[in-house]
Write an enzyme that holds these catalytic residues in place. Structure first.
Site, mmCIF file in Angstrom:
data_model
loop_
_atom_site.group_PDB
_atom_site.id
_atom_site.type_symbol
_atom_site.label_atom_id
_atom_site.label_comp_id
_atom_site.label_asym_id
_atom_site.label_seq_id
_atom_site.Cartn_x
_atom_site.Cartn_y
_atom_site.Cartn_z
ATOM 1 N N PRO A 153 26.912 47.781 55.249
ATOM 2 C CG PRO A 153 25.943 48.613 57.171
ATOM 3 C CD PRO A 153 25.981 47.408 56.303
ATOM 4 C CD GLU A 154 31.679 48.166 51.182
ATOM 5 O OE1 GLU A 154 32.805 48.587 50.878
ATOM 6 O OE2 GLU A 154 30.876 47.718 50.349
ATOM 7 C CE LYS A 175 33.564 45.503 55.562
ATOM 8 N NZ LYS A 175 33.073 44.338 54.813
ATOM 9 N NE ARG A 212 30.582 39.508 48.072
ATOM 10 C CZ ARG A 212 30.973 40.248 49.105
ATOM 11 N NH1 ARG A 212 32.003 39.897 49.843
ATOM 12 N NH2 ARG A 212 30.323 41.355 49.423
#
Ligand code: ZN
Length: 274
Positions: free
Chosen positions: A2-3, A58, A263
């Site tokens: 979740p961002e 966050k 990433r």
């Protein structure tokens, strides 16, 4: 993971469901979370009322009426779910707060157990917040501040935007979306990006994050709001997780997956050149 938009979706749900409610007791707390909490916290929170609920990056802050706070970071798979005290147990439920009102409860569920649920009493909260070293929230930073901040660093733009101590709230999904729509290569040095381009990037960032909040966030596997409903924003992503699809900006090349700072990163090699 979740961002900002997903966490904001949870915060808005919490405001609707639990703000103003009184804690009856802690239904249970999993052993792996106990070490994150102060001794005696279960006794301290009984009878306390939930005050305001807010977010920085966050991180979720659930304030209690005695100045204490619960800080929640969902990490990979954490969820805060509003339910009834008598709802069925689930092995991934790690903490349950029971409320006096209507037999309601809040559950912290986390399949992969990387999430944090921390209690800080009033006298410790400030020091503890400062130790988090969070940058300005991505929705709060203004265009001038954004340009100045990024021009002052000499780092690759993608890892820089992911760094929570610089700007708080962005993660892999939204950074890829922002860079793709702004036509900026993720490896470009931030100090080499023209101020005009950074301004454009700031505007796109605001738009992308706000649209996702309207869509209740992006769900690929486990994310949901407090009502267990998944988000819809995955249907609006143009780059992230779209490898092999023709770029919708230029229509010329397919979105490609590359690796930047370890990433997985999705770019259009036509639109985003270094
Ligand atoms: Zn393109």
């Amino acid at each position: 993971m979740p961002e900002l938009p997903e966490v904001e979706t949870v915060v808005r749900g919490l405001r609707e469901c639990i703000a103003g409610k009184t804690i009856k007791d802690i239904g249970y707390i999993a052993p792996h979370l106990r070490k994150l909490n102060l001794r005696g916290f279960v006794k301290r929170v009984a009878g306390r009322k939930i005050g305001s609920i807010n977010r920085v990056g966050k991180n979720i802050f659930i304030n209690l009426d005695d100045g204490a706070v619960f800080m929640v970071h969902l990490r990979m798979t954490g969820q805060l779910l509003f339910c009834f005290q008598n709802s069925l147990n689930d092995p991934h439920n790690h903490l349950k707060i029971n409320f006096i009102e209507n037999g309601e409860a809040l559950i912290f569920r986390d399949v992969r157990k990387f999430g944090h649920f921390i209690y800080a009493p009033a006298n410790k909260r400030q020091a503890w917040f400062e130790s988090m070293k969070l940058g300005t929230d991505a929705l709060k930073i203004d265009a001038d501040g954004f340009v100045e901040l990024l021009r002052s660093k000499h780092r690759m733009i993608k890892p820089l935007l992911l760094d929570q101590s610089v700007i708080a709230g962005l993660g892999n999904i939204y950074v890829d979306e922002i860079l793709h729509r702004s036509k900026v290569h993720p490896k470009k040095l931030s100090s080499k990006i023209a101020p005009r381009k950074l301004r454009e990037m700031h505007a796109r960032m605001q738009k992308i994050l706000r649209l996702s909040i309207e869509n209740m966030g992006t769900t690929f596997d486990s994310f949901s709001g407090v009502n267990s409903e998944p988000g819809r924003n995955q249907n609006y992503l143009l780059a992230y997780n779209n490898a092999g699809r023709v770029c919708s900006l230029c229509g010329k090349r397919k979105i490609k997956r590359i690796v930047v700072a370890q990433r997985g990163t999705f770019i259009c090699t036509n639109c985003q050149r270094i």
